[in-house]
Write an enzyme that holds these catalytic residues in place. Sequence first.
Site, short mmCIF file in Angstrom:
data_model
loop_
_atom_site.label_atom_id
_atom_site.label_comp_id
_atom_site.label_asym_id
_atom_site.label_seq_id
_atom_site.Cartn_x
_atom_site.Cartn_y
_atom_site.Cartn_z
CG ASN A 296 -55.03 21.80 39.05
OD1 ASN A 296 -54.36 20.87 38.58
ND2 ASN A 296 -54.56 22.57 40.03
CG HIS B 196 -53.54 22.37 44.99
ND1 HIS B 196 -52.34 22.70 44.37
CD2 HIS B 196 -53.44 22.79 46.27
CE1 HIS B 196 -51.56 23.30 45.26
NE2 HIS B 196 -52.21 23.37 46.41
CB SER C 175 -58.98 20.98 46.56
OG SER C 175 -58.74 21.16 47.94
CG ASP D 247 -52.91 25.93 42.99
OD1 ASP D 247 -53.21 25.30 41.96
OD2 ASP D 247 -51.77 25.92 43.49
C1 GRF Z 1 -50.40 14.82 42.41
O1 GRF Z 1 -50.13 14.80 43.77
C2 GRF Z 1 -51.08 16.11 42.09
O2 GRF Z 1 -51.99 16.54 43.04
C3 GRF Z 1 -49.90 17.01 42.05
O3 GRF Z 1 -48.91 16.28 41.36
C4 GRF Z 1 -49.13 14.91 41.60
C5 GRF Z 1 -49.25 14.23 40.28
O4 GRF Z 1 -49.10 12.87 40.36
N1 GRF Z 1 -50.19 18.29 41.53
P1 GRF Z 1 -49.44 11.97 39.10
O5 GRF Z 1 -48.59 12.46 37.93
O6 GRF Z 1 -50.90 12.08 38.81
O7 GRF Z 1 -49.05 10.59 39.50
#
Ligand code: GRF
Length: 193
Positions: free
Chosen positions: A108, A110, A137, A146
Amino acid sequence: MSLRVAILISGGGSNMVTLADSMTGDHPGRPCLVLSNRPEAGGLAKAEARGIPTAVVDHRNYGKDRKAFEGEVQAALEGARADVICLAGFMRVLTAEFVTRWQGRMLNIHPSLLPKYKGLDTHARALAAGDAEGGCSVHLVTPELDDGPVLGQTRVEITADDTPESLAARVLVAEHELYPAVLRQFCMDFRHL
Ligand code: GRF
C-alpha cells in the site's frame, strides 16, 4: 515468468498509472488487473487505454457485508491469477481474513511518514502539528490499518505557505517516484524467495 500484479484503486489512479507504466522491459512484474470498488473511478479508463483488464466490485451493492464484497474481489484476483496486490488509493478497509490471505504479497502507499498519521487527512494533520516535513510511505499490508513494515519512504519539505492541498500535490509527485521503485525491488526480492 513475470509476476502478475493486480492494482486496486478507488479514484483517479495516478499511482496506478505510474505502476503500470513502470512494468516493462526487464521489470519482473506485469499488470494483470486493475480493480475498483467505484464504477466511476477515473483510473478505470486509464487502465483500459493501456490494455489492462479491469474489474469493478461496487462496495455499495454489499451494504455492511464486507465478506461478500471481499469474496467478489478475491474471485476477480483469482480469475486474473494475481501474485501480488498493490493498493493505490484504494479507499476500503480490508478485513483481517482478506489481509492475512495476501500477507507478504500486498503493498500500500500512504501519504505520510509512517508511523505518523495513519488513516485520513494526513496532510492537514502534519500542518496542524507544525511538522517541518511530510511525505509518503510504501508498506506491506497487515491487518492493522497502515501499520505494516515500511518498505520505502520519501520525505517532502513543508513550507510556511503550505495548505493541505499544496502539500498533497507535492507528496503525490513523490508517491509517483517511490511506489514504482519499491514495487520493482519487491518483485525482484519476491521472485528469489
Ligand atoms: C494518493 O495520495 C494515495 O497516497 C492516497 O490516495 C491518493 C490516490 O491518488 N491514499 P491516485 O488515485 O493514485 O491518483
